[in-house]
Design an enzyme around this catalytic site. Structure first.
Site, mmCIF file in Angstrom:
data_model
loop_
_atom_site.group_PDB
_atom_site.id
_atom_site.type_symbol
_atom_site.label_atom_id
_atom_site.label_comp_id
_atom_site.label_asym_id
_atom_site.label_seq_id
_atom_site.Cartn_x
_atom_site.Cartn_y
_atom_site.Cartn_z
ATOM 1 N N LYS A 1 -8.606 -6.392 11.222
ATOM 2 C CA LYS A 1 -7.542 -5.751 11.981
ATOM 3 C C LYS A 1 -7.229 -6.547 13.256
ATOM 4 C CE LYS A 1 -6.307 -2.358 9.401
ATOM 5 N NZ LYS A 1 -4.927 -2.260 8.872
ATOM 6 N N SER B 1 -5.497 -0.389 13.768
ATOM 7 C CA SER B 1 -6.626 0.527 13.882
ATOM 8 C C SER B 1 -7.265 0.357 15.251
ATOM 9 C CB SER B 1 -7.657 0.222 12.790
ATOM 10 O OG SER B 1 -8.886 0.863 13.051
ATOM 11 N N GLY C 1 0.826 -1.198 0.000
ATOM 12 C CA GLY C 1 0.000 0.000 0.000
ATOM 13 C C GLY C 1 0.864 1.253 0.000
ATOM 14 N N ILE D 1 -7.599 9.510 10.108
ATOM 15 C CA ILE D 1 -6.836 10.257 9.108
ATOM 16 C C ILE D 1 -7.722 10.476 7.890
ATOM 17 C CG2 ILE D 1 -4.793 10.245 7.634
ATOM 18 C CD1 ILE D 1 -3.430 8.444 9.630
ATOM 19 N N TYR E 1 -14.094 -5.128 8.799
ATOM 20 C CA TYR E 1 -12.830 -4.399 8.928
ATOM 21 C C TYR E 1 -12.239 -4.611 10.315
ATOM 22 C CZ TYR E 1 -9.541 -0.494 9.212
ATOM 23 O OH TYR E 1 -8.424 0.281 9.396
ATOM 24 N N ASP F 1 -1.037 -7.340 -6.372
ATOM 25 C CA ASP F 1 -2.359 -7.513 -5.773
ATOM 26 C C ASP F 1 -2.137 -8.337 -4.511
ATOM 27 O OD1 ASP F 1 -4.888 -8.193 -4.935
ATOM 28 O OD2 ASP F 1 -5.599 -8.889 -6.884
#
Length: 263
Positions: A161, A144, A14, A190, A157, A65
């Site tokens: 995490k 996160s 990323g 963010i 999500y 990917d």
């Protein structure tokens, strides 16, 4: 800091956007050779141009990917072939769709888990292939606040995490004997491109800044660069005794309730 990562080879998934982009530029400025993994070749070329203008480190792009294990393996093979070692891995790649458990389809769940947790698992696996014989390495999983339960509309999500956090602890526990470290950075709120798109109907960046000043104990929403010093430290030799650590860079937030407050 100066030459903190001199001659280290750092892979960043990323790495073309957000915190990944900021980390890539900062690591190269500290003397690292940076391997940027992602799918946006144009963005990667822009970053490499910035890095080469600085003239301290070097960088290359590997189109990847990360949701596919074979491409994670190819990424590490390319990094090793180019530079002869892998000193660090930053698992930043991820997606953050909005959906409660009740709204999460099997397809969405698999997409989130593959991009976030599966990618971190297999990138770590193939990085360890080179770190273990070298008896050295640092892996960072970018986390996160949602990993600690998460808000109602971030169900899959949060689970992804949480899996990344467990992966961090697993590697830290079982690979310390090879002098390989693994740590976790909990980032706060963010204004990523995805976040901006999500909040566009509310006023975009102006709304985000206003709400951020209200919900962040330190009084402002975070920037990508706020996370850079922590990343550089954990990749560096200064952190050679640091493993299994959860580093909060959250502006004082201790849970994900800011999402509810922001609504």
């Amino acid at each position: 800091m100066q030459n903190l990562l001199k001659d280290k080879v750092i892979v960043i998934t990323g790495g073309t956007k957000g915190v990944g982009r900021a980390a890539a530029i900062a690591a190269a400025a500290e003397g690292a050779k940076v391997v940027i993994a992602g799918r946006d070749a144009a963005a990667a070329e822009e970053i490499i141009g910035v890095i080469r203008t600085e003239g301290k480190g070097d960088a290359m792009f590997v189109r990847t990917d990360v949701s596919k294990a074979a491409e994670c393996e190819h990424l590490m093979e390319r990094a090793y072939a180019a530079y002869g070692k892998i000193d660090g891995l930053v698992n930043y790649a991820g997606i953050l769709p909005v959906a409660s458990i009740l709204d999460t389809t099997e397809e969405l769940y698999e997409s989130i888990m593959d991009t976030n947790a599966k990618s971190a698992f297999f990138c770590a696996k193939y990085a360890l292939r080179y770190m273990k014989p070298a008896r050295s390495g640092s892996i960072i999983n970018m986390g996160s606040l949602h990993a600690y339960g998460g808000e109602e509309d971030r169900a899959a999500y949060a689970v992804s995490k949480g899996a990344m956090r467990t992966l961090m602890l697993h590697i830290a526990k079982n690979y310390a004997k090879y002098h390989i470290r693994c740590n976790w950075i909990t980032i706060g709120w963010i204004a990523t491109p995805g976040e901006l798109a999500l909040r566009e109907c509310k006023g975009g960046m102006e709304w985000i800044n206003r709400i951020g000043s209200q919900v962040f104990p330190m009084g402002k929403i975070q920037t990508f660069e706020d996370n850079v010093a922590g990343i550089l430290y954990l990749l560096s030799d200064y952190a050679e005794q640091v493993s299994g650590t959860e580093l909060y860079i959250t502006g004082g937030l201790m849970d994900a309730s800011f999402q509810s407050e922001a609504e």
